[in-house]
Enzyme design. Structure first.
Site, PDB file in Angstrom:
ATOM      1  N   ASP A  56       3.137   2.526   7.808  1.00 51.28           N
ATOM      2  CA  ASP A  56       1.848   1.869   7.550  1.00 51.28           C
ATOM      3  C   ASP A  56       1.998   0.507   6.868  1.00 51.28           C
ATOM      4  O   ASP A  56       1.696   0.355   5.690  1.00 51.28           O
ATOM      5  CB  ASP A  56       0.964   2.820   6.714  1.00 51.28           C
ATOM      6  CG  ASP A  56      -0.507   2.458   6.819  1.00 51.28           C
ATOM      7  OD1 ASP A  56      -0.834   1.543   7.593  1.00 51.28           O
ATOM      8  OD2 ASP A  56      -1.322   3.093   6.128  1.00 51.28           O
ATOM      9  N   ASP A  78       0.854  -1.200   0.000  1.00 54.13           N
ATOM     10  CA  ASP A  78       0.000   0.000   0.000  1.00 54.13           C
ATOM     11  C   ASP A  78       0.884   1.243   0.000  1.00 54.13           C
ATOM     12  O   ASP A  78       0.621   2.219   0.695  1.00 54.13           O
ATOM     13  CB  ASP A  78      -0.921  -0.010   1.233  1.00 54.13           C
ATOM     14  CG  ASP A  78      -1.976   1.113   1.189  1.00 54.13           C
ATOM     15  OD1 ASP A  78      -2.330   1.552   0.084  1.00 54.13           O
ATOM     16  OD2 ASP A  78      -2.427   1.540   2.263  1.00 54.13           O
TER      17      ASP A  78
HETATM   18  N1  LIG Z   1       5.615   7.037  13.333  1.00 54.88           N
HETATM   19  C1  LIG Z   1       4.898   8.104  12.963  1.00 54.88           C
HETATM   20  N2  LIG Z   1       5.387   9.340  13.110  1.00 54.88           N
HETATM   21  C2  LIG Z   1       4.669  10.433  12.741  1.00 54.88           C
HETATM   22  N3  LIG Z   1       3.441  10.367  12.201  1.00 54.88           N
HETATM   23  C3  LIG Z   1       2.891   9.163  12.018  1.00 54.88           C
HETATM   24  C4  LIG Z   1       3.589   7.966  12.370  1.00 54.88           C
HETATM   25  N4  LIG Z   1       2.798   6.922  12.066  1.00 54.88           N
HETATM   26  C5  LIG Z   1       1.667   7.430  11.549  1.00 54.88           C
HETATM   27  N5  LIG Z   1       1.709   8.783  11.489  1.00 54.88           N
HETATM   28  C6  LIG Z   1       0.653   9.685  11.000  1.00 54.88           C
HETATM   29  O1  LIG Z   1      -0.614   9.047  11.141  1.00 54.88           O
HETATM   30  C7  LIG Z   1      -1.213   8.837   9.865  1.00 54.88           C
HETATM   31  C8  LIG Z   1      -1.927   7.490   9.832  1.00 54.88           C
HETATM   32  O2  LIG Z   1      -0.996   6.448  10.032  1.00 54.88           O
HETATM   33  P1  LIG Z   1      -1.050   5.118   9.164  1.00 54.88           P
HETATM   34  O3  LIG Z   1      -0.955   5.463   7.720  1.00 54.88           O
HETATM   35  O4  LIG Z   1      -0.022   4.189   9.706  1.00 54.88           O
HETATM   36  O5  LIG Z   1      -2.487   4.570   9.549  1.00 54.88           O
HETATM   37  P2  LIG Z   1      -3.792   4.259   8.699  1.00 54.88           P
HETATM   38  O6  LIG Z   1      -4.923   4.158   9.634  1.00 54.88           O
HETATM   39  O7  LIG Z   1      -3.512   3.087   7.851  1.00 54.88           O
HETATM   40  O8  LIG Z   1      -4.004   5.520   7.840  1.00 54.88           O
HETATM   41  P3  LIG Z   1      -4.666   5.624   6.400  1.00 54.88           P
HETATM   42  O9  LIG Z   1      -5.912   4.850   6.406  1.00 54.88           O
HETATM   43  O10 LIG Z   1      -4.849   7.101   6.277  1.00 54.88           O
HETATM   44  O11 LIG Z   1      -3.635   5.069   5.463  1.00 54.88           O
HETATM   45  C9  LIG Z   1      -0.089   8.958   8.874  1.00 54.88           C
HETATM   46  O12 LIG Z   1      -0.524   9.390   7.619  1.00 54.88           O
HETATM   47  C10 LIG Z   1       0.829   9.969   9.517  1.00 54.88           C
HETATM   48  O13 LIG Z   1       0.387  11.277   9.223  1.00 54.88           O
HETATM   49 MG   LIG Z   2      -1.815   5.162   5.976  1.00 55.86          MG
END
Ligand SMILES: Nc1ncnc2c1ncn2[C@@H]1O[C@H](COP(=O)(O)OP(=O)(O)OP(=O)(O)O)[C@@H](O)[C@H]1O
Ligand SMILES: [Mg+2]
Length: 284
Positions: free
Chosen positions: A185, A168
C-alpha cells in the site's frame, strides 16, 4: 465472478484471464485475485479521485513531480488534462515505489504493471498458499515479535536508503507470509529528501510499527529507532547495514570550550590570589 468494468480492458488485452475473487474493498481501492495463465496474481483497482480520502492530502503531494514539465504545469493549473495527469501520477506512484523498493531489497509484492488505474502485482500468500493475513489479524509470540520487528526496521532502513518514506505504515499495511513481514500500500509514499513532512511521517511510521510489535514484546516500547535512524540519514551516514541500538540521546547544548576554559582559568587565578592573600596575612 463477473469481470469488473475497470478490469475488462486488461482481459481484452490478454493480460488477465479471469477474475477469481474480490479480496477487499478499501478506502482507496478494490483488490482482487486474478488468474494470469496458470498464476494467481493480485489486481488493485484504484478508486476515482472523488472517492478517495486522506492519502491525497497536500502534505503527501509535496515534492512529488512527474518527469514531464508540461504535465507538471497542467497539473498545477487543474485543467481537465491536468486532472487526468494528476490521476495518472497517483496510479503510477505506487508501481514506481514498488519497483524501486523491490530493487533495493525491501520486502514488497513484486509489481508487474500498472495500466488504466489497475496495478497488477504478486499475490502475497502464507505457507499454505492462502492469501497472507495482515499483521493486524495475527497474534505473535514474544520471540517472533522481536525477530519480525528487527526485520521490519531493516526494511524501513532500506526504504529510507532508497529515498522513500511509506507515509501510512501500520499493522494494516503489512502482510505476513512464510518468510516474515511484507510491506504493501504505497500510493502515498513520499520522497524522503524533497518533502518537508518526511521526518514526521517517518517517525509516525516507525512508532506505529513499534507499538504493534510492542504489544507482544513490551521492551520494544522503550526503543527510539525513529530518531536514531533519521539522524543517521540526515548526516548522510545511513546504509542498509548501519548497526542500530534503538537508543537516542537528545543533542546536548553545544559547549563553548573557549569561554569554559576562560572561566576555569579565572577561577584558578582567583583561588591562587586568595591563597596568596591568606599567606600574606599569616606572615604579618
Ligand atoms: N499483493 C497483495 N497480496 C495479498 N493481499 C493484498 C495485496 N495487496 C493488497 N492486499 C489486500 O488488500 C487489502 C487492501 O490493499 P491496500 O492496503 O493496498 O489498499 P487500500 O485501498 O489502501 O486499503 P486500505 O484503505 O484498507 O488501507 C490489504 O489490506 C490486503 O489485505
Ligand atoms: Mg491499506
Amino acid at each position: 465472478m463477473k469481470i469488473p468494468n475497470r478490469i475488462q480492458p486488461l482481459v481484452d488485452d490478454g493480460l488477465i484471464d479471469t477474475v477469481l475473487q474480490r479480496l477487499k474493498s478499501g478506502k482507496e481501492a478494490d483488490v482482487y485475485t486474478v488468474l494470469c495463465g496458470d498464476k494467481i496474481q493480485c489486481a488493485k483497482v484504484y478508486k476515482e479521485a472523488s472517492q478517495r480520502s486522506f492519502k491525497q492530502a497536500v502534505q503527501y503531494q509535496e515534492g512529488r513531480k512527474v518527469r514531464n514539465s508540461r504535465h507538471n504545469r497542467a497539473m498545477q493549473k487543474g485543467s481537465r488534462f491536468g486532472r487526468k495527469q494528476q490521476e495518472e501520477s497517483w496510479h503510477t506512484a505506487e508501481v514506481d515505489a514498488l519497483f524501486r523498493l523491490a530493487g533495493a531489497g525491501v520486502r514488497v509484492p513484486q509489481p508487474y504493471l500498472c495500466i488504466d488505474g489497475v496495478l497488477l502485482m504478486e499475490l502475497v500468500t502464507d505457507a499454505d498458499g492462502a492469501v497472507a493475513p495482515r499483521l493486524s489479524d495475527v497474534t505473535l509470540s514474544e520471540e517472533n515479535a522481536l525477530a519480525d520487528f528487527e526485520t521490519m526496521i531493516r526494511n524501513i532502513v532500506r526504504m529510507l536508503c532508497a529515498g522513500i518514506v511509506h507515509g501510512d505504515l501500520s499493522e494494516f499495511n503489512v502482510l505476513l507470509d512464510a518468510q516474515g513481514p511484507v510491506i504493501i500500500d504505497l500510493p502515498q509514499a513520499v520522497d524522503a529528501a524533497a518533502n518537508n513532512h518526511a521526518e514526521s511521517m517517518f517517525e509516525r511510521d516507525v512508532n506505529n510499527i513499534t507499538a504493534y510489535y510492542g504489544q507482544f514484546a513490551p521492551q520494544l516500547l522503550q526503543t527510539r529507532y525513529a530518531k536514531e535512524i533519521w539522524l543517521l540519514y540526515e548526516e548522510g551516514k545511513l546504509t542498509p547495514e548501519t548497526p542500530l541500538t534503538g537508543k537516542f540521546v537528545e543533542a546536548a547544548h553545544t559547549v563553548d570550550m573557549d569561554s569554559l576554559m576562560d572561566e576555569i582559568i579565572t577561577a584558578e587565578d582567583e583561588h591562587y590570589e586568595r591563597l596568596r592573600a591568606a599567606r600574606e596575612r599569616d606572615e604579618q
